[in-house]
Design a protein around this motif. Structure first.
Motif, short mmCIF file in Angstrom:
data_model
loop_
_atom_site.label_atom_id
_atom_site.label_comp_id
_atom_site.label_asym_id
_atom_site.label_seq_id
_atom_site.Cartn_x
_atom_site.Cartn_y
_atom_site.Cartn_z
N HIS A 1 0.84 -1.20 0.00
CA HIS A 1 0.00 0.00 0.00
C HIS A 1 0.87 1.25 0.00
O HIS A 1 0.55 2.24 -0.68
N ARG A 2 1.95 1.22 0.76
CA ARG A 2 2.84 2.39 0.82
C ARG A 2 3.42 2.68 -0.57
O ARG A 2 3.49 3.84 -0.99
N ILE A 3 3.82 1.63 -1.28
CA ILE A 3 4.40 1.82 -2.61
C ILE A 3 3.34 2.37 -3.58
O ILE A 3 3.62 3.27 -4.37
N VAL A 4 2.12 1.86 -3.50
CA VAL A 4 1.05 2.34 -4.37
C VAL A 4 0.71 3.79 -4.07
O VAL A 4 0.58 4.62 -4.98
N VAL A 5 0.56 4.11 -2.80
CA VAL A 5 0.23 5.49 -2.43
C VAL A 5 1.34 6.44 -2.86
O VAL A 5 1.07 7.53 -3.38
N ASN A 6 2.59 6.03 -2.67
CA ASN A 6 3.70 6.88 -3.10
C ASN A 6 3.69 7.08 -4.61
O ASN A 6 4.00 8.18 -5.10
N ALA A 7 3.34 6.04 -5.36
CA ALA A 7 3.24 6.17 -6.81
C ALA A 7 2.15 7.17 -7.19
O ALA A 7 2.32 7.97 -8.12
N CYS A 8 1.04 7.14 -6.45
CA CYS A 8 -0.03 8.10 -6.70
C CYS A 8 0.40 9.52 -6.34
O CYS A 8 0.14 10.48 -7.09
N LEU A 9 1.06 9.67 -5.19
CA LEU A 9 1.51 10.99 -4.77
C LEU A 9 2.52 11.56 -5.76
O LEU A 9 2.49 12.76 -6.07
N ASP A 10 3.40 10.72 -6.26
CA ASP A 10 4.37 11.18 -7.26
C ASP A 10 3.66 11.72 -8.49
O ASP A 10 4.06 12.76 -9.05
N ARG A 11 2.62 11.04 -8.93
CA ARG A 11 1.89 11.49 -10.11
C ARG A 11 1.18 12.81 -9.84
O ARG A 11 1.16 13.70 -10.70
N MET A 12 0.60 12.95 -8.67
CA MET A 12 -0.09 14.19 -8.35
C MET A 12 0.89 15.35 -8.24
O MET A 12 0.62 16.47 -8.71
N ARG A 13 2.02 15.10 -7.62
CA ARG A 13 3.00 16.18 -7.44
C ARG A 13 3.62 16.60 -8.76
O ARG A 13 3.95 17.77 -8.95
N ARG A 14 3.78 15.65 -9.68
CA ARG A 14 4.32 16.00 -10.99
C ARG A 14 3.38 16.92 -11.75
O ARG A 14 3.80 17.69 -12.61
N LYS A 15 2.10 16.85 -11.40
CA LYS A 15 1.12 17.73 -12.04
C LYS A 15 1.00 19.06 -11.31
O LYS A 15 0.17 19.90 -11.68
N SER A 16 1.79 19.24 -10.25
CA SER A 16 1.81 20.50 -9.50
C SER A 16 0.41 20.88 -9.05
O SER A 16 -0.10 21.96 -9.37
N VAL A 17 -0.22 19.97 -8.32
CA VAL A 17 -1.57 20.26 -7.82
C VAL A 17 -1.52 21.46 -6.89
O VAL A 17 -0.75 21.50 -5.93
N ARG A 18 -2.31 22.48 -7.18
CA ARG A 18 -2.32 23.70 -6.39
C ARG A 18 -3.40 23.61 -5.32
O ARG A 18 -4.57 23.35 -5.63
N PRO A 19 -3.05 23.83 -4.04
CA PRO A 19 -4.08 23.84 -3.01
C PRO A 19 -5.14 24.90 -3.32
O PRO A 19 -4.85 25.99 -3.78
N VAL A 20 -6.39 24.55 -3.08
CA VAL A 20 -7.49 25.45 -3.38
C VAL A 20 -7.88 26.23 -2.13
O VAL A 20 -8.04 25.66 -1.05
N ALA A 21 -8.00 27.51 -2.28
CA ALA A 21 -8.34 28.37 -1.14
C ALA A 21 -9.78 28.13 -0.71
O ALA A 21 -10.63 27.71 -1.51
#
Length: 217
Positions: free
Chosen positions: A93-113
């Protein structure tokens, strides 16, 4: 007249019958020892759960499929990094979640106000509170995409997949207090946009319906 004998099990069925009695940790050991079927059995046991986590975290089937594939390739190649300090399922699960987080961070997800969330809630809230389960699921998925990756991952594990905070902390590699904090901040941000849903059970009913158990099979 005697009854015909039972149809003998196929080799595939026999292999699964034997492998089902073997723990995940033993399968990983066999994989490291050169068993060509051991890791395939681990994938067979856990791919559906890993897919569910990835899909809910990323909200996109194609992205989720790629993340799961990346995660299993990484697990296959780095099996010797498993130290037995947690269950194999937690490690996966840790490896899968990290793979997901890597993909989200590569897209530069901007926190929404918060004010943007409120505006979105005013635009998207339905006139009635009669959303179907699928509509609720789509709304929750869309709302989760507005969160920073770390908060999204924590909420997916705890609120949607039903993990205990301690189990989610083990998956994410952070203290339980950090998981609680991320969940609290994420829920606060989601509250305006999901306020038209009746209660928090609307959020959890889009999951598989049972709390997750991170046990070594």
């Amino acid at each position: 007249m005697n009854s015909p004998p039972d149809t003998p099990p196929t080799a595939e069925h026999a292999r699964h019958a034997v492998s089902d009695a073997v723990s995940d940790a033993d399968l990983l050991t066999r994989h490291l020892g050169g068993d060509p079927h051991a890791f395939s059995e681990i994938v067979r046991r856990h791919r559906d759960r890993m897919w569910a986590v990835a899909l809910r975290t990323l909200g996109d089937p194609d992205e989720a499929a790629d993340a799961v594939q990346d995660a299993f390739v990484s697990a296959y190649r780095k099996a010797d990094s498993f130290r037995g300090e947690a269950a194999v399922t937690t490690w996966l699960h840790r490896i899968v979640v990290n793979a997901c987080l890597d993909r989200m961070r590569r897209k530069s997800v901007r926190p929404v106000a918060d004010d943007e969330l409120i505006e979105a809630a005013e635009r998207e809230a339905p006139a009635t509170d009669q959303s179907s389960e699928r509509e609720v699921s789509l709304e929750v998925t869309a709302a989760l995409k507005l969160l920073p990756p770390d908060q999204r991952a924590a909420l997916v594990l705890v609120d949607m997949m039903g993990y205990a905070v301690d189990d989610a902390a083990a998956v994410l590699g952070v203290p339980p207090g950090t998981v609680k904090s991320r969940c609290a901040r994420g829920r606060a941000k989601l509250a305006p946009i999901l306020s038209h849903l009746r209660n928090r059970s609307d959020l959890t009913r889009v999951s598989s319906g049972k709390g997750a158990e991170l046990r070594d099979g």
